[in-house]
Design a protein around this motif. Structure first.
Motif, PDB file in Angstrom:
ATOM      1  N   TRP A  18      31.601 -80.207   2.201  1.00 44.11           N
ATOM      2  CA  TRP A  18      30.218 -79.740   2.156  1.00 44.11           C
ATOM      3  C   TRP A  18      29.578 -80.034   0.794  1.00 44.11           C
ATOM      4  O   TRP A  18      28.416 -80.431   0.706  1.00 44.11           O
ATOM      5  CB  TRP A  18      30.149 -78.237   2.442  1.00 44.11           C
ATOM      6  N   LYS A  19      30.347 -79.825  -0.266  1.00 49.48           N
ATOM      7  CA  LYS A  19      29.834 -80.065  -1.612  1.00 49.48           C
ATOM      8  C   LYS A  19      29.446 -81.531  -1.793  1.00 49.48           C
ATOM      9  O   LYS A  19      28.449 -81.859  -2.437  1.00 49.48           O
ATOM     10  CB  LYS A  19      30.896 -79.664  -2.640  1.00 49.48           C
ATOM     11  N   LEU A  20      30.228 -82.420  -1.193  1.00 51.53           N
ATOM     12  CA  LEU A  20      29.951 -83.855  -1.299  1.00 51.53           C
ATOM     13  C   LEU A  20      28.733 -84.278  -0.481  1.00 51.53           C
ATOM     14  O   LEU A  20      27.948 -85.132  -0.907  1.00 51.53           O
ATOM     15  CB  LEU A  20      31.179 -84.651  -0.852  1.00 51.53           C
ATOM     16  N   VAL A  21      28.577 -83.709   0.733  1.00 47.09           N
ATOM     17  CA  VAL A  21      27.507 -84.169   1.631  1.00 47.09           C
ATOM     18  C   VAL A  21      26.187 -83.439   1.414  1.00 47.09           C
ATOM     19  O   VAL A  21      25.140 -83.910   1.875  1.00 47.09           O
ATOM     20  CB  VAL A  21      27.926 -84.044   3.115  1.00 47.09           C
ATOM     21  N   LEU A  22      26.205 -82.306   0.718  1.00 40.91           N
ATOM     22  CA  LEU A  22      24.992 -81.507   0.569  1.00 40.91           C
ATOM     23  C   LEU A  22      23.828 -82.290  -0.058  1.00 40.91           C
ATOM     24  O   LEU A  22      22.689 -82.193   0.426  1.00 40.91           O
ATOM     25  CB  LEU A  22      25.293 -80.253  -0.255  1.00 40.91           C
ATOM     26  N   PRO A  23      24.046 -83.083  -1.109  1.00 41.29           N
ATOM     27  CA  PRO A  23      22.928 -83.868  -1.659  1.00 41.29           C
ATOM     28  C   PRO A  23      22.309 -84.814  -0.640  1.00 41.29           C
ATOM     29  O   PRO A  23      21.092 -85.041  -0.641  1.00 41.29           O
ATOM     30  CB  PRO A  23      23.580 -84.641  -2.813  1.00 41.29           C
ATOM     31  N   LEU A  25      22.258 -84.281   2.677  1.00 40.81           N
ATOM     32  CA  LEU A  25      21.549 -83.461   3.656  1.00 40.81           C
ATOM     33  C   LEU A  25      20.178 -83.046   3.136  1.00 40.81           C
ATOM     34  O   LEU A  25      19.222 -82.937   3.900  1.00 40.81           O
ATOM     35  CB  LEU A  25      22.381 -82.218   4.003  1.00 40.81           C
ATOM     36  N   LYS A  26      20.098 -82.816   1.831  1.00 38.55           N
ATOM     37  CA  LYS A  26      18.819 -82.406   1.246  1.00 38.55           C
ATOM     38  C   LYS A  26      17.782 -83.521   1.334  1.00 38.55           C
ATOM     39  O   LYS A  26      16.582 -83.253   1.285  1.00 38.55           O
ATOM     40  CB  LYS A  26      19.019 -81.982  -0.208  1.00 38.55           C
ATOM     41  N   ARG A  27      18.241 -84.761   1.447  1.00 41.10           N
ATOM     42  CA  ARG A  27      17.314 -85.892   1.563  1.00 41.10           C
ATOM     43  C   ARG A  27      17.064 -86.302   3.014  1.00 41.10           C
ATOM     44  O   ARG A  27      16.265 -87.185   3.282  1.00 41.10           O
ATOM     45  CB  ARG A  27      17.864 -87.091   0.774  1.00 41.10           C
ATOM     46  N   ASN A  28      17.777 -85.660   3.935  1.00 32.65           N
ATOM     47  CA  ASN A  28      17.619 -85.971   5.355  1.00 32.65           C
ATOM     48  C   ASN A  28      16.317 -85.373   5.877  1.00 32.65           C
ATOM     49  O   ASN A  28      16.054 -84.176   5.696  1.00 32.65           O
ATOM     50  CB  ASN A  28      18.815 -85.425   6.141  1.00 32.65           C
ATOM     51  N   ARG A  38      18.783 -72.599   4.265  1.00 30.35           N
ATOM     52  CA  ARG A  38      20.062 -73.134   4.754  1.00 30.35           C
ATOM     53  C   ARG A  38      21.153 -73.060   3.678  1.00 30.35           C
ATOM     54  O   ARG A  38      22.336 -73.142   4.005  1.00 30.35           O
ATOM     55  CB  ARG A  38      19.890 -74.592   5.182  1.00 30.35           C
ATOM     56  N   THR A  39      20.758 -72.936   2.430  1.00 32.48           N
ATOM     57  CA  THR A  39      21.744 -72.993   1.347  1.00 32.48           C
ATOM     58  C   THR A  39      21.778 -71.717   0.502  1.00 32.48           C
ATOM     59  O   THR A  39      22.336 -71.706  -0.592  1.00 32.48           O
ATOM     60  CB  THR A  39      21.443 -74.182   0.422  1.00 32.48           C
ATOM     61  N   SER A  40      21.170 -70.623   0.986  1.00 31.70           N
ATOM     62  CA  SER A  40      21.169 -69.371   0.230  1.00 31.70           C
ATOM     63  C   SER A  40      21.159 -68.195   1.194  1.00 31.70           C
ATOM     64  O   SER A  40      21.076 -68.370   2.413  1.00 31.70           O
ATOM     65  CB  SER A  40      19.944 -69.307  -0.685  1.00 31.70           C
ATOM     66  N   CYS A  41      21.222 -66.991   0.653  1.00 30.19           N
ATOM     67  CA  CYS A  41      21.190 -65.808   1.521  1.00 30.19           C
ATOM     68  C   CYS A  41      20.333 -64.685   0.943  1.00 30.19           C
ATOM     69  O   CYS A  41      20.278 -63.597   1.516  1.00 30.19           O
ATOM     70  CB  CYS A  41      22.606 -65.303   1.780  1.00 30.19           C
ATOM     71  N   SER A  42      19.637 -64.945  -0.164  1.00 29.94           N
ATOM     72  CA  SER A  42      18.867 -63.885  -0.812  1.00 29.94           C
ATOM     73  C   SER A  42      17.703 -63.385   0.042  1.00 29.94           C
ATOM     74  O   SER A  42      17.212 -62.273  -0.154  1.00 29.94           O
ATOM     75  CB  SER A  42      18.337 -64.384  -2.164  1.00 29.94           C
ATOM     76  N   HIS A  43      17.238 -64.220   0.978  1.00 31.51           N
ATOM     77  CA  HIS A  43      16.116 -63.845   1.837  1.00 31.51           C
ATOM     78  C   HIS A  43      16.537 -62.956   2.999  1.00 31.51           C
ATOM     79  O   HIS A  43      15.699 -62.400   3.697  1.00 31.51           O
ATOM     80  CB  HIS A  43      15.461 -65.100   2.401  1.00 31.51           C
ATOM     81  N   LEU A  44      17.825 -62.829   3.241  1.00 31.28           N
ATOM     82  CA  LEU A  44      18.330 -62.107   4.417  1.00 31.28           C
ATOM     83  C   LEU A  44      18.409 -60.605   4.158  1.00 31.28           C
ATOM     84  O   LEU A  44      18.602 -60.166   3.020  1.00 31.28           O
ATOM     85  CB  LEU A  44      19.702 -62.646   4.817  1.00 31.28           C
ATOM     86  N   GLN A  45      18.255 -59.838   5.240  1.00 30.40           N
ATOM     87  CA  GLN A  45      18.343 -58.385   5.159  1.00 30.40           C
ATOM     88  C   GLN A  45      19.459 -57.877   6.062  1.00 30.40           C
ATOM     89  O   GLN A  45      19.924 -58.593   6.957  1.00 30.40           O
ATOM     90  CB  GLN A  45      17.016 -57.749   5.586  1.00 30.40           C
TER      91      GLN A  45
END
Length: 497
Positions: A18-23, A25-28, A38-45
């Motif tokens: 995942w660490k390798l492909v994430l850059p 995916l961000k350009r996809n 998709r890459t964080s959880c701070s918005h979740l309750q």
């Protein structure tokens, strides 16, 4: 090697991948939508139940499940988080719920989403077939507030992130719709002792083969229970998750499909009041049904439709139409290719000198056509309306192993229908509907010709077709109710109802 060690090593490697492909995916273009969520959880309750469905079809099932939970409990059994993986899924959730979600973008309007669902065929074809007979649930926020239900993008299945997500949400139960098997999510749920259910479960032949090759992994992260939509699917899941509780349920799509024709709760008898209204509305004369878009068709002649015809079927369908015109020259045939870019190929095939076929493209018709004409429909968005004036229909994608297409739409429009025998994508409808005589499965070209001619020469009453279709579909309803019972059971096992 112990299962825990195998899982630990796999998750370590999986995290690295995942660490390798994430850059990338961000350009996809497609996957970059909602990238922050998709890459964080701070918005979740915190939510009591996390319901996830991948795309548009599963989003509709999520909403059907919400409605059923309210009906079975009198209220929602706690706070709920709805997630989807695709833009279509997110749009449907936001629009249908009609409240501000936890997503960054403003929820689209109902008009925006319905335009997406009524878009040109090449775009609409990306949607699961059964969606094309459904509309968004009406006013679900009439019985649930924005504080009770939130929507969000499904996070990337990065094991480290999924652990943080579950720590943040603290769900009592995770509900996965159909075949959402993510090792990062399942491993995190097991680590945090969070129960996981799969509902409306199904596995394609291809998916089953892939999962069986890696069953050493899946057995270490097995869900608690699976409700599958067929006995065959139950056996497939048992081969992968032998320790999970696996049972059979009716497909929730049957509950969703009838939302397009069912506008009120009615008794489950042979002639509910609302069905009578529907049938009476559809069982009008040709002159009453026909719109300005079809005024060029001659009165009192049989109308055949060949819908969603694929490239692989074109040669067969051309021969079938030729035979039908020869045997019943007073009919008019409306030809709807599956993809508009095939129109030029069809024009070439229909215009061959040796064919001597009378045909016209829809876009060039300025006066009434004569019987015996094949009309190549080169406009978008008219198929559903065309069904309302058709005498018989053939639905393509089924003469060759292409999965089949939506024959339910033609039936609930009152049109007796013929399909080919390749209906893998519609196996969930079962065989019973083919015993009603309103739809026939043909195993070769001659059977298509004979059954279509039979329907044309002996027209069926629209009232009868619609009633039989709805009755057959209703008999398979109840999947969402059964899913709710399972959800309530596992919530109670968690020490809270």
């Amino acid at each position: 090697m112990k299962q825990s060690t195998i899982l630990f090593l796999f998750l370590k490697i999986y995290n690295m991948v995942w660490k390798l492909v994430l850059p990338l995916l961000k350009r996809n273009a497609r996957l970059s939508h909602g990238i922050i969520q998709r890459t964080s959880c701070s918005h979740l309750q915190q939510s009591d139940i996390w319901i996830h469905g991948a795309s548009a079809g599963e989003a509709y099932l999520s909403l059907t499940l919400i409605k059923a939970l309210v009906k079975s409990n009198g209220k929602l059994p706690g706070k709920i988080l709805l997630t989807a993986t695709t833009s279509q899924g997110i749009d449907i959730l936001n629009t249908s719920m009609q409240f501000s979600s936890t997503t960054n973008a403003h929820p689209p309007s109902n008009t925006d989403t319905m335009q997406k669902l009524r878009q040109p065929e090449q775009e609409k074809s990306k949607l699961p077939e059964f969606i094309k007979t459904t509309e968004p649930l009406s006013q679900p926020n009439a019985y649930c507030s924005s504080e009770q239900i939130k929507t969000a993008w499904f996070p990337f299945d990065i094991p480290r992130l999924m652990t943080e997500v579950i720590d943040r949400i603290k769900p009592r139960l995770i509900v996965l719709i159909e075949t959402e098997l993510w090792p990062g999510l399942l491993a995190a749920a097991r680590k945090k002792q969070c129960r996981v259910l799969i509902i409306n479960g199904r596995l394609s032949r291809k998916s089953h083969r892939h999962y069986k090759l890696t069953k050493w992994l899946w057995r270490t992260v097995a869900p608690d229970a699976i409700l599958a939509t067929s006995s065959n699917d139950c056996e497939k899941f048992r081969a992968i998750f032998p320790e999970a509780h696996i049972d059979l349920m009716p497909n929730m799509k049957f509950d969703t499909i009838l939302s397009s024709v069912k506008h009120e709760d009615t008794p489950s008898n042979d002639n509910p009041p609302h069905e009578e209204k529907i049938c009476n509305a559809k069982n009008t004369t040709y002159e009453e049904n026909i719109s300005q878009d079809f005024k060029f068709l001659p009165l009192d002649v049989p109308i055949s439709i060949f819908a969603s015809i694929h490239k692989e079927e074109e040669k067969d369908i051309l021969n079938i139409m030729e035979n039908m015109i020869t045997k019943l020259p007073e009919q008019v045939i409306l030809l709807f290719p599956r993809h508009m870019h095939r129109n030029d190929a069809w024009k070439k095939a229909l215009g061959r000198p040796d064919k001597k076929i009378k045909w016209e493209p829809r876009s060039e018709i300025t006066k009434q056509v004569s019987p015996g004409t094949i009309i190549l429909w080169d406009r978008f968005g008219d198929l559903k309306d065309a069904y309302t004036i058709a005498t018989a229909a053939f639905v393509g994608g089924s003469l060759k192993p292409l999965g089949g297409h939506n024959f339910i739409e033609s039936i609930i429009s009152g049109v007796p229908t013929v399909t080919g025998s390749f209906l893998d994508d519609f196996a969930w409808t079962g065989d019973e509907i083919f015993e009603t005589n309103i739809i026939c499965k043909a195993f070769n070209n001659n059977e298509v010709i004979n059954k279509m001619l039979d329907y044309l020469k002996h027209p069926m009453d629209r009232h009868t077709v619609i009633r039989k279709g709805i009755k057959s579909l209703r008999e398979k309803q109840g999947g969402s109710t059964l899913a709710c019972q399972m959800i309530n059971t596992y919530l109670q096992k968690n020490g809270k109802s």
